[in-house]
Scaffold this motif. Sequence first.
Motif, PDB file in Angstrom:
ATOM      1  N   PHE A  50       0.827  -1.203   0.000  1.00 33.49           N
ATOM      2  CA  PHE A  50       0.000   0.000   0.000  1.00 33.49           C
ATOM      3  C   PHE A  50       0.863   1.255   0.000  1.00 33.49           C
ATOM      4  O   PHE A  50       0.603   2.206  -0.741  1.00 33.49           O
ATOM      5  N   THR A  51       1.856   1.285   0.844  1.00 39.65           N
ATOM      6  CA  THR A  51       2.721   2.473   0.934  1.00 39.65           C
ATOM      7  C   THR A  51       3.375   2.771  -0.402  1.00 39.65           C
ATOM      8  O   THR A  51       3.413   3.922  -0.865  1.00 39.65           O
ATOM      9  N   GLU A  52       3.898   1.725  -1.051  1.00 38.50           N
ATOM     10  CA  GLU A  52       4.574   1.927  -2.338  1.00 38.50           C
ATOM     11  C   GLU A  52       3.592   2.414  -3.395  1.00 38.50           C
ATOM     12  O   GLU A  52       3.891   3.361  -4.148  1.00 38.50           O
ATOM     13  N   LEU A  53       2.422   1.786  -3.480  1.00 35.35           N
ATOM     14  CA  LEU A  53       1.455   2.182  -4.503  1.00 35.35           C
ATOM     15  C   LEU A  53       0.926   3.593  -4.258  1.00 35.35           C
ATOM     16  O   LEU A  53       0.739   4.371  -5.211  1.00 35.35           O
ATOM     17  N   PHE A  54       0.668   3.910  -3.012  1.00 39.38           N
ATOM     18  CA  PHE A  54       0.126   5.234  -2.703  1.00 39.38           C
ATOM     19  C   PHE A  54       1.152   6.326  -3.003  1.00 39.38           C
ATOM     20  O   PHE A  54       0.815   7.360  -3.590  1.00 39.38           O
ATOM     21  N   ASP A  55       2.414   6.095  -2.607  1.00 40.01           N
ATOM     22  CA  ASP A  55       3.465   7.074  -2.896  1.00 40.01           C
ATOM     23  C   ASP A  55       3.700   7.195  -4.395  1.00 40.01           C
ATOM     24  O   ASP A  55       3.933   8.308  -4.921  1.00 40.01           O
ATOM     25  N   ARG A  56       3.704   6.077  -5.106  1.00 38.04           N
ATOM     26  CA  ARG A  56       3.907   6.126  -6.551  1.00 38.04           C
ATOM     27  C   ARG A  56       2.793   6.914  -7.217  1.00 38.04           C
ATOM     28  O   ARG A  56       3.040   7.678  -8.166  1.00 38.04           O
ATOM     29  N   ARG A  57       1.591   6.777  -6.748  1.00 38.65           N
ATOM     30  CA  ARG A  57       0.456   7.513  -7.310  1.00 38.65           C
ATOM     31  C   ARG A  57       0.631   9.008  -7.088  1.00 38.65           C
ATOM     32  O   ARG A  57       0.351   9.821  -7.977  1.00 38.65           O
ATOM     33  N   LEU A  58       1.101   9.396  -5.893  1.00 40.24           N
ATOM     34  CA  LEU A  58       1.334  10.810  -5.611  1.00 40.24           C
ATOM     35  C   LEU A  58       2.459  11.375  -6.497  1.00 40.24           C
ATOM     36  O   LEU A  58       2.368  12.496  -7.031  1.00 40.24           O
ATOM     37  N   ASP A  59       3.531  10.589  -6.635  1.00 41.32           N
ATOM     38  CA  ASP A  59       4.648  11.047  -7.465  1.00 41.32           C
ATOM     39  C   ASP A  59       4.210  11.227  -8.907  1.00 41.32           C
ATOM     40  O   ASP A  59       4.595  12.211  -9.583  1.00 41.32           O
ATOM     41  N   TYR A  60       3.436  10.280  -9.388  1.00 46.79           N
ATOM     42  CA  TYR A  60       2.968  10.357 -10.761  1.00 46.79           C
ATOM     43  C   TYR A  60       2.098  11.586 -10.959  1.00 46.79           C
ATOM     44  O   TYR A  60       2.221  12.315 -11.960  1.00 46.79           O
ATOM     45  N   LEU A  61       1.248  11.873 -10.012  1.00 49.90           N
ATOM     46  CA  LEU A  61       0.343  13.013 -10.103  1.00 49.90           C
ATOM     47  C   LEU A  61       1.134  14.328 -10.076  1.00 49.90           C
ATOM     48  O   LEU A  61       0.870  15.264 -10.853  1.00 49.90           O
ATOM     49  N   SER A  62       2.130  14.414  -9.206  1.00 48.92           N
ATOM     50  CA  SER A  62       2.949  15.641  -9.107  1.00 48.92           C
ATOM     51  C   SER A  62       3.749  15.881 -10.380  1.00 48.92           C
ATOM     52  O   SER A  62       3.853  17.017 -10.889  1.00 48.92           O
ATOM     53  N   ALA A  63       4.307  14.799 -10.922  1.00 47.18           N
ATOM     54  CA  ALA A  63       5.116  14.937 -12.144  1.00 47.18           C
ATOM     55  C   ALA A  63       4.252  15.402 -13.297  1.00 47.18           C
ATOM     56  O   ALA A  63       4.663  16.265 -14.099  1.00 47.18           O
ATOM     57  N   PHE A  64       3.056  14.847 -13.391  1.00 48.81           N
ATOM     58  CA  PHE A  64       2.192  15.241 -14.492  1.00 48.81           C
ATOM     59  C   PHE A  64       1.756  16.699 -14.361  1.00 48.81           C
ATOM     60  O   PHE A  64       1.678  17.441 -15.348  1.00 48.81           O
ATOM     61  N   ALA A  65       1.463  17.140 -13.093  1.00 50.68           N
ATOM     62  CA  ALA A  65       1.032  18.528 -12.904  1.00 50.68           C
ATOM     63  C   ALA A  65       2.130  19.490 -13.346  1.00 50.68           C
ATOM     64  O   ALA A  65       1.862  20.536 -13.974  1.00 50.68           O
ATOM     65  N   GLU A  66       3.396  19.185 -13.031  1.00 54.10           N
ATOM     66  CA  GLU A  66       4.508  20.043 -13.443  1.00 54.10           C
ATOM     67  C   GLU A  66       4.615  20.082 -14.973  1.00 54.10           C
ATOM     68  O   GLU A  66       4.865  21.127 -15.583  1.00 54.10           O
ATOM     69  N   THR A  67       4.448  18.895 -15.570  1.00 55.49           N
ATOM     70  CA  THR A  67       4.552  18.838 -17.048  1.00 55.49           C
ATOM     71  C   THR A  67       3.442  19.638 -17.696  1.00 55.49           C
ATOM     72  O   THR A  67       3.654  20.390 -18.670  1.00 55.49           O
ATOM     73  N   ALA A  68       2.209  19.443 -17.205  1.00 56.42           N
ATOM     74  CA  ALA A  68       1.069  20.158 -17.796  1.00 56.42           C
ATOM     75  C   ALA A  68       1.210  21.663 -17.624  1.00 56.42           C
ATOM     76  O   ALA A  68       0.791  22.449 -18.491  1.00 56.42           O
TER      77      ALA A  68
END
Length: 794
Positions: A50-68
């Motif tokens: 759970f910890t890994e999946l939840f953190d990965r989801r947050l990282d993915y969301l942050s990276a996409f927001a910066e790109t957009a």
Amino acid sequence: MKSLKNKIFLLFVLLLLVVQAITFWTLYYGNKNQQVAEINTRLTTAKTIFTELFDRRLDYLSAFAETAAKDYGLKQVFNEDTRSLLVALNNHRQRVDADLAMAISADGIITGQLQRNFIVDDSYPSTAPEYYKSKVKQGPELGKEFRYVHWFHSDQTAHLYIIDNALYQLSLSPVNVGTQTIGWIAFGFQIDHRLADEFKSITNLQTDFILKGSEQWQLIATSDQQSTAKQKLALSMLVRDDNTPEQYIATHISITEFDEQELDVYMYGLRANIVSLLQRQWLQFLILAFLTLFVSLMGAYLIAASITKPIKRLVEQAKTIANGNYKETIEFAEQNEIGQLADEFNHMQSAVLQRENAITHFANHDSLTDLPNRNSLNNKLAEIMKQKKHFVLLHLNLSRVKDVNATVGHDVGDEVIKELARRLKLLSKQDDVLLLVHLGADEFILVVDRGEQGKVKVCDVVDEINKNIEPMFSFQGLSLQLQVRIGASLYPEHTNDAVKLVQMADTALHHTRKKNELVQTYQSELDVNTFERLNLINDLKNAIAADQLELHFQPKLCLLTWQVTHAEALVRWHHPTLGMVPPDDFIHIAEQTGQIKALTRWVFLVALAQSKQWDALGLDINIAINISAENLKESDFYEFICRSMTELNIAPEKITLEITESSVVEDPESAISLLGKFKKHGLKISIDDYGTGYSALAQLKQLPVHELKIDKSFVQRLEHDSDDQIIVRSTIDLAHNMGLSVVAEGIEDEFSLFWLAKHKCELAQGYFISKPKPAAELTPWLLNPPKFNAYQTK
């Protein structure tokens, strides 16, 4: 059963159970430890994933927001019209499948907001992909101020954001043109059932997201759609406090980096589901263990059976003997100790058979005469009755045996009884004798066939018996003539019951002793101990206390004045179940059972009370009261009579005591003395039922009486029987010559009444005058009686 076989078998069982218990104990605790390890591994793995999946989801969301935020096209329309901005935002949202997209101006106003909602379609099952349908629409906060402007200056890129109770993972990124920030864009994933279902599919544990805000916990999303939110919150609180219910395994993770809000993730599952594989392995082991134990027990049983089989055969043989089967013997080929024991069993069986035959014979035969005894009587009678024959059962009693025993001893008396038995045995060889039984002592039963339809008479059978037993019997110089008393009962005329048939013959025999006769055939009149009579004996004890007795009065007419001057008190018994019981049915019982004392005294007191009432009405009536012979034996009877009359102030001449002739026969001197005292006291004395008793004229002369009462048997046929007229006329003359008055009872017609008046009879009593009546009915009659002298004018 503590048999040798069971002991051997029990030893094997105990050994096997000890071994199996040790094995089971070891494997059981090994299985328990394995379950604990498996559960701990499963929970630790679930937290890590759970910890890994939840953190990965947050990282993915942050990276996409910066790109957009760096997209040139987005920058061009960022401060243009809202429509173009929403289109650009939706394009970026679709790339990462985000649930929330927002654009915020530099001054903190939300210039664009898209929100994807899921609508439930009830036409599909909850497990189908089509159950949830998505729809993108403008968010409710468009044009409003962003609630968390301080996030713009925070180093934290991920936040929790709530819109209409929907919780999102939100990532903010500034939109820069050169060095100038023209606004911010934000993308978010909703924390809902999809995320919970995803974690459940990976960890196989139910997943709940619970948010705490303002000191209150709220269920945000769950993978378990069956339980209520209240139930889930309750379970989550127990898990949080380390009070997880026994049937569950659970863990939780607290995510606290979102400002002042706290998001807790609870992962749980049923313990049985997690350890099901281990339980299946444990069940397989138990089945194997029980199969092993069963096979071992069967082997132990067979070994024990093979050891004890010979002994078991001996036990079965002993049971066979105990059940009365002495024909079967037991044979063993082995010549060891068991074989010797079997031989001894066979010898014992033969000896027991001989002894039992002897015991059975002695139990059913008299030891003195070797004839069948009372024990076999009923069975043999029942067998004879099945043959549908007419027979007579004779109960014989040898006379004068007691005299022989007292004179020359019991040994000679036994020889006399044996001689009678021998002669009866000779008689029993005749074809018509069906059974001979010795009841014991000097009593025998002889059953004789009476031929078809009972044509043979009892007297003929008795004559044949006497003919065979009357010859003189000589023993040790003593010559005796055998004589028997005989009571007879007939089958089937008297009864079809064997026991009752014997009782009836015994009743008849008892009558021969009482009447000093030699032969008596049973008649129902001889039965004085009937069931009804026994009931009356018991019920009579309570009759007075239960107020079941009533006194009736029958008037006596004075034939000189033609006025009613006397009345006789007659007791009646209103039985609760039998109705009116006649006095003849219970007076004799009262005399035999000692209850006559209480009965007579009750009658006397009630009669005195009635005399008192009649005196108050001006009726001068003398009341006659019947006195039993048993009353004359009472030591305080005279004192009771005198005291009662004194207490009620009743004059002695108002009372007449009626006694029967037989009352003075047993002890004439005492009776005459007591009656003299009553006469001296002033009471009238009357001899009741004169002519039917045992009095002689000499005894009558001595009796201190005032009147004779002629029995109704001489009065009822006066008109038609000249002999009765002679007897009654003579009795009247005799009484008058002795200075006695006369009462005639049983007057039932006009002729008798006036015939008695013509011959100077003083008093008349009978149904022609009046039947006995209760005082309440008789009193009006006494106050206005019929004119009996009017009959003379006819």
